[in-house]
Structures are given as structure tokens and as C-alpha cells.
Motif scaffolding. Sequence first.
Motif, short mmCIF file in Angstrom:
data_model
loop_
_atom_site.label_atom_id
_atom_site.label_comp_id
_atom_site.label_asym_id
_atom_site.label_seq_id
_atom_site.Cartn_x
_atom_site.Cartn_y
_atom_site.Cartn_z
N UNK A 1 -16.71 23.12 -17.97
CA UNK A 1 -17.17 22.53 -19.22
C UNK A 1 -16.37 21.32 -19.64
N UNK A 2 -15.13 21.20 -19.13
CA UNK A 2 -14.30 20.05 -19.45
C UNK A 2 -14.46 18.92 -18.45
N UNK A 3 -15.50 19.01 -17.62
CA UNK A 3 -15.80 17.98 -16.63
C UNK A 3 -14.70 17.87 -15.57
N UNK A 4 -14.03 18.99 -15.28
CA UNK A 4 -12.99 19.05 -14.25
C UNK A 4 -13.51 19.90 -13.10
N UNK A 5 -13.28 19.42 -11.89
CA UNK A 5 -13.76 20.13 -10.71
C UNK A 5 -13.04 21.46 -10.54
#
Length: 927
Positions: free
Chosen positions: A512-516
Amino acid sequence: MKKILFIAFLSLCNLAFSQSGKGTISGVVTDKEMNGEALPFANVFIKGTSIGGTTEMDGKYTLNVPVGNQTIVFSFIGYQTIEKQITVKENENTTVNQELGANEGVTLDEVKINATVSREKETALLLEQKKAVTIETKIGNQELSRKGVSDIATAVTKTTGVSKQEGSGGVFVRGLGDRYNVTTLNGLPLPSNNPSKKNIDLSIFSTDIVEYIGLDKTYSTKNYGDFGGANINISSKVYKGKGFAEINLGTSLNSVAVQKNKFYVADGPNSFGFYKTYYPAFPLNNYNFTTSWDKQTGNFPINSSIAIKGGDSYNLSDNTKVSFFAVGSFDNAYSYKQGVARGDVNVSGVARKNLTRESYSYDTNTSLMGNIRLKHKGHEFKYNGVMINNSSNSHDDYQGIYDVFDNAPEGGAVIQRQTFMRNTLYVHQLLGNHRISDTFKAEWGAAYNFNKNNIPDRRQATVLPHRNDEPNGPKSFFLISNDSDNHRFYSDLEEEELAANAAVTYQFVKNSDDIYKAKIKLGYSGRFKNVDFDATQFNFAINQRTTQPFIDDVYNLDSYFNQANFNAGLYTIRTFRGGLGTSTNVLLPQTYGGNQNINAGYLEVEYKFSDTFTGVFGVRGEQINQSLEYNTSVNAGQSELDQLQILPATSLKYTLNDKHNLKFAASKSYTLPQFKERAPFLYEGVVNSSIGNPNLYSSDNYNADFKWEYFPEREEVISIGVFGKYIENPINEIRINSASNDISYANTGDWGMAYGVELELRKVLFNKEIGENALSNKLTFGLNASYMNHEQELDKDKVINENPGTSVDFSETRDGFAGASDLLINTDLSFKKGFNNGMNFQSTLVYNYFSDRIFALGTEGKGNLVDKGFGTLDLILKSKLNEKLSLGISVKNLLNPSVERLQDNQDVTILSYNKGVDFKLSLSYNF
């Protein structure tokens, strides 16, 4: 007036209300110079306000900012300063990520700070330790400089669970020695420089070439599987800033060596260590050796050192940058040792050889390293070149009982051994790193290594009393019974290797935090080594014993070994294959050699199950082929080892909070026997000899680690770890049953195990900042310690059944591992004081201790040979006198303990000496 005040009050309330709303700004600052890696400790602040801070160890930051239009500023010493206009909305988060690149306009001092902070500073390496999912340890150039460390062998002993083998550059990791460790440079393998060792002598590497040293004590699939103790990786310096040049000069002395009125060395070699010679033509027909048998007086024993280094970088375009770094150094060292040297001791405590020893040694080390780095956008290419020439010129003088049961049983023997050993290493590496997209990265490396170990003209001369019952009477060669007691020895070892690494990494599945959340890595490793060893020994067999003349001066043997006495038939020159008239191949050298080819592929998956839990799961397959051919005086033949190893590895990390980690690792690895251990070549020493065993085979290792890490502040860490190892078919150095009690190698049992606990502590005890001078007064303390239990099965029937013709009788059925110390302690206390004019002063006190450890296992009721534990204390003082000049003073081995090896059941000292105290003065000048 009241009306005016009321209106002003309403205006202030309105202004306060309008500014009460706040939002947040967060993001990640990355390092453009390191292909997008996180940049810790970068400054992030809102222009025109006091709102700001520094990025965390993972490059992240979060600021609470008033709503409205703001200017956010990113800066880092030695890097560009970036300003960005943003709009902050109430109760909303604005994400601002920023990449910083090096600033070409910074000053020399800023460049130096940047290089140190980015990859050499202790805090930066603590960051990597905290971020890593795997369990790893790194020690950087800054810490090495603070502790006065000048070579890599000493450097790794400053880390937890590592000790150094006395008198060599070999190290023990968690009690496991040379055969269990792997040495690499920038991730690519390094060859051995000694036929008796698997790993290169780490003491020949100066820390001038080092950015940091990494120790992976838990196996991961990126490393070669021939692993049991640690993968020691040397990361060479890479420069990124503006031009600089520096010269370092040093002089030192050893308290023991400097007391000698005359310092002796072998005839022939020069003072710089670049010496090469061959045996003469027709050596069996005549006496035509040109070097003297007799010790030569060397220079006064004052050590010296010089190092010159520099670097620069250039922008070829907005997106293309090239930089280079080079360092060249030379140092020499004199050492003197005096003590006992005894050979085989029987169960009654009687030493067959009972000698005193004086040992003189003059060592040199010449190092050259250069690298070039080209960076274009997300692509990076690097070339590293290294040349190291290392030499040792020694004269050893033994006196006493040559053989208590035979010749000179009451003393009077004089044995001299003069040895010059030269190692020359060439390394060429080409490395690439490519950020193709946010999700896809590739890296590769290729290396060509060539190493040559040369022992040209080792000389040993043995003179005995003319009569056994007259130890103080006249000397002669009358009682010499072994041809090899007087000899000249020539050997060459060449090791040539090609190696390659390649890997691609793909990131996928965002949270959700746009981290892979997921990462998959596919890689290949190849290592193709060729080893070629040859040796010729010329034995001076004594003839006409009844007419042997007296030796008037045992230190003038040129008066005996000459053409006139050769013509008179007093001695004959032979090789181990015979003399003239006995064989047509008497000058055929003893040889062994072969190929070792390893092809490996690996798959590794990293998955972030949650914000707090991450796992790395991998498997590596290695196809190993080791072929050996040998033709020695002992035997001729060939042997081949061919196997496929499947090696799984798992690492887990659970983050309790921002400062606490729990880590776990488990893996399988293996241990290969070395060429020298498998070749039946007899290495003759003064008191002991060793011979290889072609029936050796590999061991399998099963490893597990669990570790808790706590990072109170950015320069502090507290960690406790436990580890365990189970080894199937461990290989050991043993004394076999033979007339000469030779040392050999065997798979000595079905199992061995080791388990222990490790502690690491780094604490800032005092840190007072004055004005703008950060770290003006600072006191830090460091401690790492390990305690280990270890045991293995010793099965004589297994050894005899697997090695026909070999006989051994272990004194115990279970015992510890050779080289394993139960307790290891490293600690340091460092104080630094800064001054307003840029000057500073730093002092560091360093203490190291290891407990008793087995050198060789006992047989036939005789005790183990045990190296007694001792501690060393060093004091290092450094001061920056001005912007260009620095001064250093060090006093090492202040306690000067006795170095002792004893046979434990019989409680007899086998070897002893004191190293002395080393005093050094150094100057550094920056241009």
C-alpha cells in the motif's frame, strides 16, 4: 487605543488559526552515485524555518509541516543541494522522493568526508547491518584507521569470533581455520599464494586499498559453497569526488629486533623483495652454486613505509561521469624470535629433537592498486587492477640435541636454515552494475588472477659433534646420516584462474505504500583454476666419513661446500630421485598440479511478508571437478574428485521496532580438500615434515544462526547471537605412524559439531558538541566476544580403512577442532577531541585475547599440540595538525606476552618466543 489592541489581538488569533493546520511530507533520499541505494544522514529541511532533520538508516524521512506552499531542501556533505517547491495540504501526506548526486564543486575536505560517510564510516556500515536481511558484519576503513590496523589479516580479527594464526596471515573464524574460509575481492575469488594454504595470506594486503571488509559468517547462495567459517570479502576503494593526492611516511622499530647488534639474513635477495634465481646448469656434476651457505649481516633493523594515493573525477556530460583512484605503497619489517623448538615428544615427555632457536626475518610488501569507474545514468562500469609483491628473507639458527636417541643426544648440534619466499599476485577485474528500470537490475563481474609463489634456493646446513659423547668438542659431518640434512631447495607454485559472476534481480508486488514486497534473483558463478607446482631439492650426501675433516667455524660452511671438496669426494650432490649414474631423470622435478572447475547457478527469492517480517529463500547448485596429477619421490599417479552439491539457504528477519531486529539463518555448505593436501609430496621442516593424502574427500557442513540486534543510536549497536555447526566427515591435520612421525591429512571421523554465543557492543560514552563543531569531545567503547564449545569424533579405523597403507592411533576418541579457541575477546576505548581551528586529536586503546587452541591432534597416547592463549594491547595516537598535515604514533603489543605451543598430556613446551613491542611514527600530507 483599546480598539487598536483588540483589532491586533483578533488579527493574531486569525493568523494563528490559519497556521494551525499541518500536513506531513515523507519520502526516501537515495544516492545517485551508488545506483539508487538509500542515503542515510542526509539533511532534509523546510527553507526559512527550523523544521527539518536527517534521513534514517534506510534513507527515509518524515516532517510535520504547516499547510501551504513550502520549499523543501535536500543536502548532504559533498553532494548537490536540491530545492523543491511543494504544496502541503492539511492532514494529508505528500510523498517527495529525491536522488542526490555528487557535487563537483566541493572542497577537498568535503570530498574526504563524503567518501568516509558514504562507504567507510562506522555509522554507514551499521546502517547496512541493520537493513540487511542476512546476518553480516563489516568493518570499514575509518575503524581500521582508528585502531591502527595496517593489514587485512589484523583487520578481520577486530570483528566478533575471529582470531589470527600466530606468525602468518591466516585467520580462524569461529574456530574454523583456512580450509573452511573463502577470500574474495569485490565478490570475485582470490587465489592462494602458498602451496600449503587454501586462502591467500591476508597480511599481504595493505588497508590502503580497502573501503571496507565484509564477513559473511552465515552462508548465502551468492557465495561459493566451499564455505564453513566465513566468506571474507575485500571491497576496494572507489573514489567519486574532486582531485586529491596524499603521501604517508612511516618509520618504526621492534624492541626485540633493535637490540641485536647484528641482524642476519640469507645471501642473495635485495632489500625490495624483487629477487629471482634458478639453480645452476649441471648442478650434479660440479659445485657451481653462487650464493653463500653462511648468514649475511643485513641492515640495521629500522622499519620504514611509504604510501602515495590520489584520485579525481570528471563529468563527461550531464549524465556521464568518470573517476579514478590509485594507491602505491611499500613497507618493510624486521623481526627477531628466540626460544625453544622441539620435535616429536613421546609419551614419557622426551623430545626427540630438543633445540633452541634464533630466528631473524626481513619482510617486504609492495602494493599497487588502481581503479577506473564510469557511470552513465543507471549504468556503472568499474575496472580494478592489483599487483602485490610480498617477500620474506629469514635466517633460523637451531642449537642443541639433534636426536636424543641417535646423533648428538647430549647436544652440540648446529642447524641453520635460510629461506627466501616471494609471492607475486596480479588481479584484473571488470565489474558492471545496471539499473535498467525500477524493477529490473543486472550485475556482473569477471576476473583474471595470476599468482606465483617462489622459494629460490632455500638452504639448510646441519653440523654435529664429531663424537656423541663430546657435545662441546670439535664439529664435523661425520655423524650426518640423512642426505637431506644439508640441502638446497627450489620450488615454484603458479596458480592461474578465471572467474565470473552474473545475476539479474527483478522486483514485483507492491504494498500500500508503493514499496515492492518481492524480489527474485537469478545468478551464475564460474571458477576455473589451474595449479602447477614443481620443486627440486639438492641433497648434499656426506661421503668418506672416516676422513671427514673438522669444521673450524660452523658459520663458514663455504669453506667446506666448494668445488675442491666436491672433487675430493667428501660429498655428492643428489636429488630425491638419485645422483649421477643412478637415474636418467635425476633432475626431473617433483610435481603436482591440475584443474579445479566449478560451475554454479542459484535462485534466490526475497519476500516481505509484512512491514516487520522478511525472508530470503535460496538454493544453489554447484558442479565441482578437481583433477590432480602428481609425480613425486613418494609416488606418481592421479586422482579426481567429481561431485554435484545442492545447497539450500534461508535467512529470516523480524523487525520488532525501528531499533530492534531478530534474524535467523540456516544453510548447507561443503569443504573441499586442497591440492597440496591431496598431493603426496613431502614438505620437510627442521622439526616436522608433512605429506599429502590423495584419498581425501569433501566434508558437508550444516549451519544455523540466530541473532538479536539493537541499535540505540546511529553509532551504537548491541547484539547477541547463537550459532551451531554440524560437519560430516571433517578433515584434520594428523600425525601418522611413521619413522619420522610425518604430519598428514585425513577425514578423521563421521561427525563434528560446534556451537556458541557471540556478543557485540558499540557505545558512545560521552559526546559533547560545541557550536558548529560536531563531535568536539567524544569517548566511545567497543566490545565483541565469542564463546564456543566444539567436539568431533576421531576414528582410527575409519582413517585406516579409507587410506590403505596409513596407520594412525588417536590419543582420544573425541576431541576439539584444531584452531578453535573457546573464548575470543576484542575491545577498544577511543577518545577524540576537536579544536576550533580544524585540528583534532584521537587516541585508541585496543585489546585482543584468545584462549588455548589445538594446533595438531595427539596420537599414540601423546597429547595435543596446543597454542597457549594470550592477550595483546595496542595504543594508537593520531592528530590532525592542520588542514594538510597529520601525525600518528602507535605502540603495539605493549604486554609482550610469551608465545607458546605445548604438548598438553606431557606438559612439554614445543615452541616459544616473544614478539617484542612495536613503536611506529607516521606522517601524512594532503596536497
